[in-house]
Scaffold this active site. Structure first.
Site, PDB file in Angstrom:
ATOM      1  CD  GLU A   1      -3.159   0.718   2.142  1.00  0.00           C
ATOM      2  OE1 GLU A   1      -4.018   1.595   2.292  1.00  0.00           O
ATOM      3  OE2 GLU A   1      -3.162  -0.352   2.781  1.00  0.00           O
TER       4      GLU A   1
ATOM      5  CD  GLU B   1      -4.359  -0.603   9.240  1.00  0.00           C
ATOM      6  OE1 GLU B   1      -5.043  -0.156   8.307  1.00  0.00           O
ATOM      7  OE2 GLU B   1      -3.578  -1.570   9.113  1.00  0.00           O
TER       8      GLU B   1
END
Length: 965
Positions: free
Chosen positions: A474, A743
């Site tokens: 990502e 996260e």
């Protein structure tokens, strides 16, 4: 007269910047002074040629009556490309002192126009001889001759891809992954290198090593190549100036040669393969035999009008760390532990037979069995393979990739069966080379680790763009992550150039209708979510607040307006935003099962941000002197706030959505009237308490949660939230050994298992936004919104005295170092502050009184530098000038007991006999006027408000004797 001086001259945020593309650069400086209350009264700037010949000036500002010492624009004759300018400054202060001239500094202009690319042309290997889609990095080279007596030599270079530059066998500069990642279709940065010392009389060689980088390799969720183009290319122009006055330009053209070398494969996600046996030794030297090399061809399809001078600071190795241990996992893998989740690369040194294959695989964590865990990387391989050439000691680090990792699985290293030699490995930390500017520390070691995690998370994810994560497939510039974290980011590191470049890309990527993509640069395609698109407004405003960067604010103002107007155009009601897709309170813990979007209605989140961004645009218009726009957006803001109240609040003043995030946004974005603010804050507090002091917020609510509590009388609840070690909370990950921000609150679950591999980064900075609250509220270091860049400082520590005994923060502002720190010492509060010259500060000392307050041992009326003193219900409000101060006082709020089991006597009122008991045990406390406070208190209040630094034994003795009264 005392000492008055000047230090830290900066031009466009940097010391002696090379190759800038600004025609009217701005100059900043800091004052040195040995006197409190120093304010600049005037300045003079002089600019001369590169030799610093100030007898013949290019520009003299003359004496300017002004206290401006940051972002002062050059206002002389038009500047020339490829030219260095020297400058120096002197100042006068309010005491009538005149400084000496500062030391001489300089800036150098790069290529200001596309027409100046007269020699350099885009080149790539001839496709008939080298496949443009081949995996090995390209080598491009040229031999050339130069005359004697060179005065200066500059290279201006860029690439469609990423490149390293070499000259005469030496690496040019320290930049990595140049030219960085921009919106390549509209903007491509050009780097400038001073190669004067690398040139030699006669024959010279120059070389470019060229790989895919962001330009061509598969990035994004689809892992699809060619997001910007289908072939790599390079562009370079070398300018040489001779003592005779002659100039020569040498550029990339059809005379260059091409080949491949040892870098056989290089991508950002998957890593690099390097075969040292294929090194072409001396390939960038003049005498190298390139007769077997191939030809190049020109690339006229690459547009020349997208070139811009380097805006961001370059990516570099900023630190090296050694592995702390090596071990063999239960699965039999040999693993290095770097001791820190980092971003960068491993450099190793080895002696091995030719053809020996050494493989490194990088990961962030171990699983509950102690094996290295690669699952959260998704398809990203993070793999490096090195093939030894067998020629003595060899040292290698990958050239064109980076990894996010703490642990490294090593295969094939000679002798590893006897243990990996730690001395052979070093971690090279890579990120945008930003100057550290922020510090925070407190009495709780866990919170200090949290601050370290915040800073390491920023370093790892500020690698040319503000990425969400640095390890999996990502690594994108998510706008939502950037906007929630930007204030914390700018406190900790000098981010002016970093966000200038990224915001210019955002403006370039903004859609024709004003919509904003989810990621910048945009390779995903989605756009227009509330709290994500709002980065177009929040980020330039925050940069302005930290640095007084009015030019960037003006450059982005139309983009800011277009975003708000895009929102306004959505749906039937121009004052509500209840249409379209939104991420909402992303990853909120109150989400429905199998959903990432929290329970707070997305229309509530969207309308709240609509109001917030509109308010910022109004304030930006005021800061820029755009009065008509200020009135227009002021009216729009009032209407949106009213629409929010009509739609999302009951008639009795309650938030209709019973979520923590809904209450947080209503409070922090000032969407509730004062008449109901206390109720909304109380209900938010109740939601936290009822959840046993745990949060349920996601990406939207979490950054503002503690602000909503502390700003509305519930700072103790905010402190308890901060210090919550069980899931979910900031210290849960710390308790699990995290060295960066996760996260998910439970990326590693209490039983040691993991959150889903689909989305589980262990280096994801968004929740690190709690840092902003630590600095502003716990340490109390803040600024006034109407005086950006800490020109007017606000210091108001809210303490946390039942949990913390000291906290301190420091920030290297544009004006100089600002400090705020407090500690409880022998029953007193000590507050140390440092205010840089040419600034002032307002200080709120909670619980202080005129009679109890001392400054460096003196009564407050005797202290120098104090402009005004005012007593209020909060305590003392001081206005002070620059200098270092120590304030001490005994605070009634120090009456706080850690042991609330004594509240059985809570209904008995304090009387004179009780006062005598207290005076017996803590006589020093009666130096402060707390008598009235205690007379009005119940024993329960006393039990909750007794001094935090009194020992348990003292408290027990006091309460035992009080109980007999």
């Amino acid at each position: 007269m005392g000492n008055l001086g000047i230090e830290k001259l900066k031009c466009e945020y940097r010391t002696n910047p090379l190759g800038i593309g600004v025609s009217r650069p701005r100059i900043s400086w800091q004052l040195q002074s040995d006197r409190r209350g120093t304010v600049q009264r005037g300045y003079r700037i002089v600019v001369a040629d590169e030799k610093g010949n100030f007898d013949k000036l290019i520009w003299d500002s003359g004496y300017k009556e002004s206290d401006q010492s940051i972002q002062v624009p050059y206002a002389g004759p038009e500047l020339k490309s490829r030219t260095r300018y020297s400058y120096r400054v002197k100042v006068w202060d309010g005491f009538g002192r005149e400084s000496e001239w500062s030391e001489t500094a300089w800036w150098e202009i790069g290529l200001l126009s596309q027409s100046e690319w007269t020699s350099g042309q885009w080149i790539t290997p001839n496709q008939d001889e080298i496949d443009p889609q081949s995996e090995p990095a390209f080598l491009l080279r040229k031999r050339f001759d130069v005359q004697d007596k060179i005065v200066s030599a500059r290279i201006y270079a860029t690439a469609a891809g990423v490149y390293e530059l070499y000259m005469n066998g030496a690496r040019v500069g320290e930049d990595l992954l140049a030219p960085g990642w921009t919106s390549y279709q509209s903007r491509l940065q050009v780097q400038t290198y001073d190669v004067t010392e690398l040139l030699q009389e006669g024959g010279n060689g120059i070389g470019i090593m060229l790989a895919d980088g962001w330009y061509k390799s598969g990035i994004g969720f689809e892992n699809r190549n060619f997001k910007y183009g289908d072939r790599r290319a390079a562009l370079l122009q070398l300018h040489i100036r001779y003592q005779s006055g002659a100039e020569e330009a040498i550029g990339t053209d059809s005379s260059w040669k091409a080949s491949t070398g040892a870098v056989r494969y290089a991508t950002l996600y998957h890593g690099e393969t390097y075969d040292a046996r294929l090194e072409q030794e001396g390939w960038s030297r003049a005498q190298f035999d390139d007769s077997e090399w191939q030809s190049v061809r020109l690339c006229p399809d690459l547009p020349p009008d997208i070139l811009v001078a380097q805006e961001n600071s370059p990516t570099r190795v900023t630190q090296t760390i050694r592995p702390v241990s090596c071990f063999v996992t239960p699965a039999g893998d040999h693993v290095l532990d770097m001791g820190q989740n980092m971003v960068g690369r491993i450099r190793f040194t080895v002696e091995a037979p030719a053809g020996t294959r050494i493989e490194l695989k990088h990961a962030e964590v171990l699983d509950k069995d102690g094996n290295i865990y690669f699952g959260n990387l998704r398809p990203a391989k993070q793999r490096v393979e090195y093939i030894a050439k067998g020629n003595g000691s060899e040292s290698y680090a990958p050239h064109f990739t980076f990894m996010g990792f703490r642990y490294v699985k090593v295969e094939g290293f000679p002798g590893q069966e006897n243990g990996l030699p730690l001395e052979a490995f070093v971690g090279e930390v890579m990120h945008t080379d930003m100057e550290p500017t922020g510090e925070f520390e407190c009495s709780d070691a866990r919170v200090n680790q949290l601050q370290s995690n915040i800073q390491w998370g920023q370093r790892g994810n500020f690698l040319d763009v503000p990425t969400d994560c640095p390890q999996r497939d990502e690594r994108l510039g998510w706008t939502g992550d950037a906007q929630v974290f930007i204030s914390t980011a700018l406190f900790n590191f000098q981010g002016g150039p970093f966000f200038t470049k990224w915001l210019h890309d955002l403006k370039a990527e903004q859609h024709a209708d004003g919509g904003v993509p989810f990621v910048i640069p945009d390779i995903v395609g989605g756009a227009n979510s509330a709290a994500w698109g709002d980065a177009a407004v929040i980020c330039p405003w925050t940069v302005y607040q930290y640095y007084g960067d009015q030019r960037l604010l003006a450059e982005q103002f139309e983009s800011m307006k277009r975003w708000v107007e895009f929102i306004r155009s959505q749906g039937e009601n121009e004052y509500l935003w209840n249409t379209g897709f939104h991420f909402g309170d992303w990853l909120g813990l109150d989400a429905k099962e199998n959903s990432y979007i929290g329970a707070t209605p997305t229309a509530l989140v969207a309308t709240a941000y609509y109001a917030y961004s509109t308010r910022i645009v109004r304030d930006a218009a005021r800061a820029l002197g755009y009065e008509e726009e200020a009135r227009t957006y002021g009216e729009l803001h009032r209407n949106v706030v009213q629409a929010f109240q009509d739609e999302f609040m009951t008639k009795n003043g309650r938030i209709a959505s019973p979520t923590q995030t809904a209450h947080v946004l209503a409070l922090v974005f000032d969407l509730v009237d004062d008449s109901v603010r206390d109720r909304v804050a109380r209900e938010l507090n109740d939601l936290i308490v009822e959840n046993d002091y745990h949060l349920t917020t996601g990406f939207v609510g979490t950054p503002y949660l503690c602000f909503a509590l502390s700003n509305n009388g519930y700072h103790d609840t905010a402190i308890k939230l901060l210090l919550q070690e069980s899931y979910p909370g900031w210290l849960y990950s710390v308790s699990k050994g995290a060295t960066t921000i996760w996260e998910h609150w439970d990326s590693i679950k209490p039983d040691g298992s993991f959150w889903s591999d689909d989305m589980n980064s262990f280096n994801h900075y968004a929740y690190g936004a709690i840092g902003d609250w630590l600095y502003r509220k716990v340490a109390g270091l803040d600024m006034h919104a109407d005086a950006p860049a800490y020109k007017r400082i606000r210091i108001e520590p809210l303490f946390g005295l039942d949990k913390l005994t000291y906290a301190q923060a420091a920030h290297q502002s544009m004006y100089g170092r600002v400090e705020s720190g407090w500690r409880v010492n022998d029953g007193q509060i000590e507050i140390d502050v440092r205010i840089p010259p040419n600034t002032t500060a307002d200080i709120v000392l909670q619980g202080a009184t005129v009679s109890s307050l001392r400054e460096s041992g003196l009564g407050i009326d005797q202290a120098l530098g104090i402009h005004s003193v005012q007593e209020s219900q909060q305590g003392m409000l001081l206005s002070i000038g620059s200098g270092s101060y120590r304030f001490t006082y005994v605070n009634a709020d120090l009456f706080r007991v850690r042991y609330t089991e004594h509240t059985r006597i809570d209904e008995v009122m304090i009387h004179e006999a009780a006062m005598a008991v207290l005076q017996k045990y803590i006589p020093h406390f009666f130096a402060s006027p707390v008598f009235n406070f205690m007379k009005k208190s119940s024993f329960k209040q006393l039990a909750e408000n007794t001094m935090s630094n009194v020992s348990k034994e003292q408290v027990d003795a006091i309460l035992e004797e009080l109980a007999t009264l």
